[in-house]
Design a protein around this motif. Structure first.
Motif, PDB file in Angstrom:
ATOM      1  N   ARG A   1      -5.104   8.519  14.174  1.00 32.53           N
ATOM      2  CA  ARG A   1      -4.591   8.853  12.854  1.00 32.53           C
ATOM      3  C   ARG A   1      -3.139   9.279  12.916  1.00 32.53           C
ATOM      4  O   ARG A   1      -2.636   9.716  13.955  1.00 32.53           O
ATOM      5  CB  ARG A   1      -5.421   9.961  12.218  1.00 32.53           C
TER       6      ARG A   1
ATOM      7  N   THR B   1      -8.171  -2.531  10.179  1.00 35.09           N
ATOM      8  CA  THR B   1      -8.745  -1.784   9.059  1.00 35.09           C
ATOM      9  C   THR B   1      -8.229  -0.357   9.094  1.00 35.09           C
ATOM     10  O   THR B   1      -8.123   0.253  10.162  1.00 35.09           O
ATOM     11  CB  THR B   1     -10.286  -1.772   9.144  1.00 35.09           C
TER      12      THR B   1
ATOM     13  N   SER C   1      -8.153   3.635   7.030  1.00 31.27           N
ATOM     14  CA  SER C   1      -8.604   4.591   6.023  1.00 31.27           C
ATOM     15  C   SER C   1      -7.359   5.324   5.537  1.00 31.27           C
ATOM     16  O   SER C   1      -6.596   5.883   6.334  1.00 31.27           O
ATOM     17  CB  SER C   1      -9.608   5.578   6.631  1.00 31.27           C
TER      18      SER C   1
ATOM     19  N   ARG D   1     -10.533   2.785   1.784  1.00 29.26           N
ATOM     20  CA  ARG D   1     -10.677   1.932   2.958  1.00 29.26           C
ATOM     21  C   ARG D   1      -9.944   0.615   2.689  1.00 29.26           C
ATOM     22  O   ARG D   1     -10.185  -0.053   1.679  1.00 29.26           O
ATOM     23  CB  ARG D   1     -12.148   1.677   3.241  1.00 29.26           C
TER      24      ARG D   1
ATOM     25  N   GLU E   1      -9.257  -3.029   4.178  1.00 35.41           N
ATOM     26  CA  GLU E   1      -9.789  -3.961   5.165  1.00 35.41           C
ATOM     27  C   GLU E   1      -9.011  -5.263   5.246  1.00 35.41           C
ATOM     28  O   GLU E   1      -9.245  -6.069   6.141  1.00 35.41           O
ATOM     29  CB  GLU E   1     -11.264  -4.268   4.853  1.00 35.41           C
TER      30      GLU E   1
ATOM     31  N   GLU F   1      -5.615   6.340   9.098  1.00 38.11           N
ATOM     32  CA  GLU F   1      -6.517   6.525  10.234  1.00 38.11           C
ATOM     33  C   GLU F   1      -7.287   5.238  10.508  1.00 38.11           C
ATOM     34  O   GLU F   1      -7.730   4.559   9.577  1.00 38.11           O
ATOM     35  CB  GLU F   1      -7.485   7.671   9.941  1.00 38.11           C
ATOM     36  N   THR F   2      -7.414   4.914  11.773  1.00 35.13           N
ATOM     37  CA  THR F   2      -8.186   3.728  12.160  1.00 35.13           C
ATOM     38  C   THR F   2      -9.610   4.141  12.518  1.00 35.13           C
ATOM     39  O   THR F   2      -9.913   5.325  12.700  1.00 35.13           O
ATOM     40  CB  THR F   2      -7.554   3.025  13.367  1.00 35.13           C
ATOM     41  N   GLU F   3     -10.464   3.137  12.613  1.00 39.14           N
ATOM     42  CA  GLU F   3     -11.819   3.408  13.065  1.00 39.14           C
ATOM     43  C   GLU F   3     -11.801   3.789  14.537  1.00 39.14           C
ATOM     44  O   GLU F   3     -10.847   3.493  15.263  1.00 39.14           O
ATOM     45  CB  GLU F   3     -12.688   2.171  12.841  1.00 39.14           C
ATOM     46  N   GLU F   4     -12.873   4.428  14.992  1.00 37.82           N
ATOM     47  CA  GLU F   4     -12.941   4.897  16.375  1.00 37.82           C
ATOM     48  C   GLU F   4     -12.746   3.740  17.354  1.00 37.82           C
ATOM     49  O   GLU F   4     -13.399   2.696  17.231  1.00 37.82           O
ATOM     50  CB  GLU F   4     -14.290   5.576  16.615  1.00 37.82           C
TER      51      GLU F   4
ATOM     52  N   ALA G   1     -10.508   1.634  17.536  1.00 37.24           N
ATOM     53  CA  ALA G   1      -9.934   0.422  16.948  1.00 37.24           C
ATOM     54  C   ALA G   1      -8.442   0.642  16.713  1.00 37.24           C
ATOM     55  O   ALA G   1      -7.951   1.773  16.727  1.00 37.24           O
ATOM     56  CB  ALA G   1     -10.627   0.087  15.630  1.00 37.24           C
TER      57      ALA G   1
END
Length: 292
Positions: free
Chosen positions: A36, A60, A62, A72, A74, A90-93, A95
């Motif tokens: 993030r 992707t 957030s 979100r 995408e 913030e990105t996904e875990e 990613a």
């Protein structure tokens, strides 16, 4: 409003005021975000108005805004904060997301009027930005390929992108009021051009209506509906913006008054008091304290 009235004017002379360097960009990040990143709501160094532009090329994200809203994203998208507002990307875990991020500064007497009515946050998928494909492709090529003059080139391309984005906002009606909303109507665009090109001229409502090719009552109603304020209040806002710029440049109050269309320093001081609740000198002292 008729379709003809909504079509933006194609006369480039109507937009000559934008040549005054009303907006600029400074890219501060291009690469892969993992995790993030927080962005504060303070002005960028050396500017008085600021915002952020993020271009999501791949991945992707957030997006969390200062009011607690979470969005979100995408698809490859443009994210614009036209004014200073804290937010988080913030990105996904585990990613990553490929991004180009820039500070924006809006300066000059048109800045306040330019941003009025523009949404605080714009999120637009890149593939819906008609005609911007080549610019975006070139921007990403420059941002992700080290070369001589890269930073200068990227900043210039982002500034070009901003101008084209403003055109998109006009054409798509993304502003409900303000300068950009007015430019979507060729009749009002002619009036706005006259005001910005000759802000010190004694233009009364009849003369402005004649420029628009409308009756006095129809013009006054259309202007208020589209711009959000009356023609007189718009002209006052523009003149006081000119005065503030001149004061910040260190010009004496007596010299500023005629530059802003006022007959005397006293008349300018009264206008300042009505608009801002303080005189020009008090306003200037506050600005200097804020940037100290």
């Amino acid at each position: 409003m008729s379709e003809e009235a909504r079509r933006p004017s194609e006369d480039p002379a109507l937009f000559s005021w934008l040549n005054r360097r009303s907006l600029s960009a400074s890219v501060f990040f291009s690469g892969s975000l993992c995790g993030r990143s927080d962005f504060d709501d303070g002005d960028a160094p050396g500017t008085r108005r600021s915002g952020h532009l993020h271009l999501l090329r791949r991945g992707t994200l957030s997006l969390q805004t200062a009011d607690g809203g979470v969005r979100r994203i995408e698809r490859p998208s443009l994210i614009l904060f036209a004014g200073a507002q804290g937010h988080r990307l913030e990105t996904e875990e585990q990613a990553t997301a490929e991004l180009v991020c820039a500070h924006l500064s809006f300066t000059g007497p048109e800045a306040e009027l330019l941003l009025r009515g523009l949404p605080t946050l714009l999120v637009i998928p890149l593939d819906s930005l008609t005609g911007l494909g080549p610019v975006l492709e070139r921007l990403f090529d420059e941002a992700f390929t080290p070369a001589f003059g890269q930073s200068v080139a990227v900043d210039l391309i982002v500034e070009l992108l901003l101008v084209m984005l403003l055109r998109h906002c006009i054409a798509e009606g993304l502003t409900e009021s303000g300068l950009l909303a007015g430019l979507a109507d060729p009749r009002l665009a002619r009036v706005l051009a006259a005001m910005h090109d000759r802000p010190t001229a004694a233009l009364n409502i009849e003369e402005l209506a004649a420029i628009a090719g409308m009756s006095r009552s129809s013009f006054a109603a259309a202007f208020k509906q589209r711009i959000g304020i009356s023609p007189g209040d718009y002209l006052t806002t523009l003149r006081l913006a000119l005065a503030k710029q001149a004061l910040l440049q260190g010009r004496p109050l007596k010299a500023v008054a005629p530059l802003a269309g006022y007959r005397s320093a006293t008349a300018l001081a009264r206008a300042f008091q009505r608009q801002f609740g303080c005189g020009p000198r008090e306003w200037l002292a506050g600005q200097r304290q804020d940037t100290a």
